[in-house]
Write an enzyme that holds these catalytic residues in place. Structure first.
Site, mmCIF file in Angstrom:
data_model
loop_
_atom_site.group_PDB
_atom_site.id
_atom_site.type_symbol
_atom_site.label_atom_id
_atom_site.label_comp_id
_atom_site.label_asym_id
_atom_site.label_seq_id
_atom_site.Cartn_x
_atom_site.Cartn_y
_atom_site.Cartn_z
ATOM 1 N N ASN A 53 5.899 -0.565 38.828
ATOM 2 C CA ASN A 53 5.910 -0.516 37.364
ATOM 3 C C ASN A 53 4.621 -1.074 36.781
ATOM 4 O O ASN A 53 4.030 -0.503 35.856
ATOM 5 C CB ASN A 53 7.092 -1.326 36.810
ATOM 6 C CG ASN A 53 8.424 -0.644 37.008
ATOM 7 O OD1 ASN A 53 8.493 0.519 37.366
ATOM 8 N ND2 ASN A 53 9.495 -1.377 36.778
ATOM 9 N N HIS A 444 10.710 17.302 26.443
ATOM 10 C CA HIS A 444 11.388 16.259 27.198
ATOM 11 C C HIS A 444 12.891 16.509 27.278
ATOM 12 O O HIS A 444 13.607 15.798 27.990
ATOM 13 C CB HIS A 444 11.115 14.896 26.539
ATOM 14 C CG HIS A 444 11.547 13.719 27.344
ATOM 15 N ND1 HIS A 444 12.570 12.878 26.950
ATOM 16 C CD2 HIS A 444 11.119 13.232 28.535
ATOM 17 C CE1 HIS A 444 12.734 11.922 27.843
ATOM 18 N NE2 HIS A 444 11.876 12.111 28.812
ATOM 19 N N ARG A 573 17.350 -0.783 27.599
ATOM 20 C CA ARG A 573 16.914 -1.176 28.940
ATOM 21 C C ARG A 573 15.498 -1.738 28.945
ATOM 22 O O ARG A 573 15.192 -2.702 29.630
ATOM 23 C CB ARG A 573 16.961 0.039 29.868
ATOM 24 C CG ARG A 573 16.647 -0.286 31.320
ATOM 25 C CD ARG A 573 16.364 0.971 32.114
ATOM 26 N NE ARG A 573 15.009 1.459 31.897
ATOM 27 C CZ ARG A 573 14.665 2.744 31.888
ATOM 28 N NH1 ARG A 573 15.576 3.669 32.054
ATOM 29 N NH2 ARG A 573 13.411 3.102 31.697
ATOM 30 N N HIS A 601 19.597 5.181 32.396
ATOM 31 C CA HIS A 601 18.700 6.209 31.861
ATOM 32 C C HIS A 601 19.330 7.000 30.724
ATOM 33 O O HIS A 601 18.628 7.704 29.994
ATOM 34 C CB HIS A 601 18.291 7.151 33.007
ATOM 35 C CG HIS A 601 17.177 8.074 32.686
ATOM 36 N ND1 HIS A 601 17.342 9.431 32.522
ATOM 37 C CD2 HIS A 601 15.854 7.841 32.492
ATOM 38 C CE1 HIS A 601 16.178 9.995 32.254
ATOM 39 N NE2 HIS A 601 15.258 9.051 32.221
#
Length: 702
Positions: A53, A444, A573, A601
């Site tokens: 990350n 997206h 998140r 997600h």
């Protein structure tokens, strides 16, 4: 809350700095690596996730900050804040986290590995027998993969590959009888990809298992590589380069060529940082900087080892007790019994919840449609697909079978462009109509549309999801997917694909919220309705789950709702720029974040609506880029049993007192304690839906 971490957009409402909020999210990943309740080898993986990350963050966000810093002063004054100030705070927090990361690794992970009989050895820890074995392994396996480059006054500029670990080597004290310089310098790429792993497993002795970084294997064997010298010093460096595409996001001209060109530029982008070992001698560091063009500004203190993301490859030594207990993939309680998914979808809607339930249902749907002679057309949006995508193969097969296949391939899906380019070419060769996104927008949304000739009439079937058509990530990303033939939904999905085809924004959507066409306005309308109810003294509540909350206009609207008395629960998140609990501004807003075994997600937006709740499931976060510059879709749940499923899952997440944190990354206790770990409770809930007599688990493919 520390003052420097809160920026004020206006005098009326506070905002958390976006960059520091992202770093706070990544710290939650590090918390999982520290958590003794997490199995040891899973903690090792969280170390790898944290590192991966952070690498991407430097390649994208820090690189962008540095690009802004380089703007001329007049242009910089137009920015809301000085990027130099933000950059300073970011680097300070990164250094703090890196120090804690090192401490967690040394004092936690390594110690616990030893207690379980796993020893990560350095070149200094080997006994004579192990030294002999390692040297033999080096000569047979590693030496053919190595190509050292000598650094001297005549050496041309050396280019360091992005995200690749190198050893900078200093050698001195020539062997007796050897002529040459008293000291020399070299650089050597660590051949992780060619070797297939960053690690070498040594022979096990009794119940003791041994493993080494290949870095340390090379350190031990430097005398074999440079036989003219007696003394050696070797330290690791790694460069992260700017990964922003920097292309015009439009289809004019050959976008494919632009993307390919940009991918090549990514490898040669200017350095966002050079991680180096602080123990590196200054003369070696100076030599590496001189030959690579790296400046002092790009230097970032690291440790002896870089690319901890390579710990994804750390051997498990066949010790299942050090990993999560397996959660066998569940079957869907209804779809599993259906021989035809299209026939089942004629009767009702279905939700499938990944990764708890099998991703095979969407594969079955596309394969069935590709072979069904009554299916006349198939459409899909591909954002991030697996390298060996079964979905893309089904679409290609459908095109070869004479069906009209339209595929919207997003070429600007960062770090997945190459796979998408590959499949775009394959699909075109198969006869599919491939659309490369929409001018100025990134696609997206995750949609599929199947058209079937039934008795002379065309009937549509739709697949809408919060997650990608990706078999690989479906096992670790927590998402929801809707299978429907409800005309209220399929009509709007048809309109979305019409927008992809003609690019005209004059589309009417009666049930879907579609960015950038109507999503922002409809979300504002739904929030305003809760505000009106609160002002009338009616119950007013929202539960909003997303990956990131950054858009200032939506945050300001949530502050207004809080001030009106609307009760707001946020499940975020990652980035959360909203500051909860501020008197007079956000005291009715609660924020929690869940980081656990799977990556949360899914996006879910619930509006109380005076008891007639409305549920939307979406691909979109409340970030400016999602609402303004991407094609996103939020779809309503219109069937009561599907609403009940999502209500239960969200309720478990709001009750989580195991893995839920607040914005300060403090674990949220329940009073009284509930001992709910929402991801495990969700699995058990979905398991309970499988009828008696039906085998609940999907058989593993052989």
């Amino acid at each position: 809350m520390e003052e420097e971490k809160v920026q004020t957009a206006t005098s009326h409402y506070p905002l958390m700095d976006r960059e520091l909020s992202w770093l706070a999210f990544n710290y939650r990943v590090l918390q999982e690596a520290k958590d003794p309740r997490v199995p040891l080898l899973e903690r090792v993986k969280f170390m790898a996730i944290f590192s991966s990350n952070l690498d991407e963050y430097f390649k994208v966000r820090v690189a962008t900050l540095k690009r802004l810093i380089k703007l001329n002063e007049k242009t910089r004054r137009k920015l809301q804040e000085d990027p130099s100030d933000t950059f300073g705070q970011v680097m300070q927090e990164v250094r703090r986290q890196q120090e804690e990361f090192g401490e967690v690794f040394r004092e936690g992970i390594l110690k616990d590995l030893r207690e379980h009989g796993i020893h990560l050895l350095t070149e200094h820890d080997l006994n004579p027998e192990q030294q002999e074995w390692v040297r033999a392994y080096y000569e047979k396996t590693l030496e053919p993969l190595l190509l050292p480059i000598i650094l001297d006054e005549t050496e041309t500029q050396l280019f360091l590959k992005d995200q690749t670990v190198y050893l900078g080597i200093k050698m001195w004290e020539p062997q007796a009888g050897e002529e040459g310089k008293p000291e020399r310098f070299a650089m050597l790429e660590i051949p992780t990809k060619k070797h297939g792993s960053r690690f070498v497993k040594l022979p096990t002795v009794g119940d003791k298992r041994y493993v080494m970084f290949i870095d340390d294997v090379i350190r031990l064997c430097l005398p074999l590589m440079f036989g003219a010298y007696r003394q050696f010093d070797a330290h690791a460096v790694k460069v992260s380069r700017d990964a922003e595409l920097d292309i015009e996001e439009e289809v004019s001209g050959n976008l494919m060529a632009k993307i390919r060109k940009s991918l090549k530029k990514r490898e040669t982008g200017y350095p966002a940082r050079l991680l180096y070992d602080p123990e590196t001698p200054q003369d070696l560091l100076d030599m590496m900087m001189a030959h690579t063009g790296i400046t002092q500004d790009e230097l970032v203190d690291g440790s002896k080892y870089h690319n901890f993301r390579d710990f994804f490859q750390f051997p498990d030594f066949n010790l299942p007790g050090l990993k999560y207990e397996p959660q066998p993939t569940l079957v869907h309680p209804l779809l599993e019994q259906e021989p035809s998914l299209l026939a089942a979808m004629q009767r009702q809607d279905y939700l499938v919840h990944y990764p708890y339930q099998s991703f095979d249902y969407v594969l079955r749907l596309f394969n069935e449609a590709a072979e069904d002679p009554k299916v006349t057309a198939m459409s899909a949006t591909l954002y991030r697909v697996a390298d060996d995508s079964a979905i893309a193969k089904a679409l290609a097969r459908a095109a070869k079978n004479g069906k009209l296949v339209t595929v919207v391939v997003e070429l600007k899906a960062r770090f997945d462009e190459e796979a998408n380019i590959f499949w775009a070419g394959k699909l075109q060769k198969a006869g599919a109509n491939v659309i490369y996104g929409v001018p100025d927008l990134k696609v997206h949304s995750k949609l599929g549309l199947i058209t079937r000739n039934e008795g002379g009439k065309l009937k549509s079937y739709a697949y809408l999801s919060t997650g990608n058509y990706n078999e690989d990530t479906s096992t670790i990303y927590a998402d929801h997917a809707l299978f429907t033939s409800d005309r209220r939904i399929t009509r709007d999905v048809e309109q979305v694909f019409n927008f992809f085809i003609d690019g005209q924004p004059d589309k009417e959507f009666r049930h879907l919220l579609v960015a950038p066409l109507n999503m922002r306005e409809q979300f504002v309308r739904l929030v305003d309705r809760e505000i009106r109810h609160a002002k009338k003294g009616l119950p007013a509540r929202m539960v909003l789950k997303m990956n990131a909350l950054q858009d200032e206009r939506m945050i300001k609207k949530l502050y207004a709702a809080s001030q009106a008395g609307v009760q707001i629960d946020l499940l975020v998140r990652g980035i959360c720029c909203l500051v909860p609990g501020v008197e007079g501004v956000s005291e009715n807003i609660r924020v929690r974040s869940i980081v656990d075994r799977y990556l949360e997600h899914a996006r879910v937006y619930i509006f109380h609506n005076n008891g007639e709740e409305q549920y939307y499931v979406a691909s979109a976060d409340w970030m400016t880029r999602n609402l303004n510059r991407r094609v996103e879709v939020a779809f309503p749940l219109l069937q009561p049993d599907l609403v009940e499923q999502v209500r239960t899952i969200i309720g478990l997440q709001l009750s989580d007192d195991n893995k839920a944190r607040d914005v300060a990354n403090t674990y949220i206790p329940a009073s009284p304690p509930t001992d709910v770990r929402s991801q495990y409770a969700t699995y058990n809930y979905l398991r309970s839906l499988v009828p008696e007599g039906v085998h609940p688990y999907r058989e593993k493919k052989k």
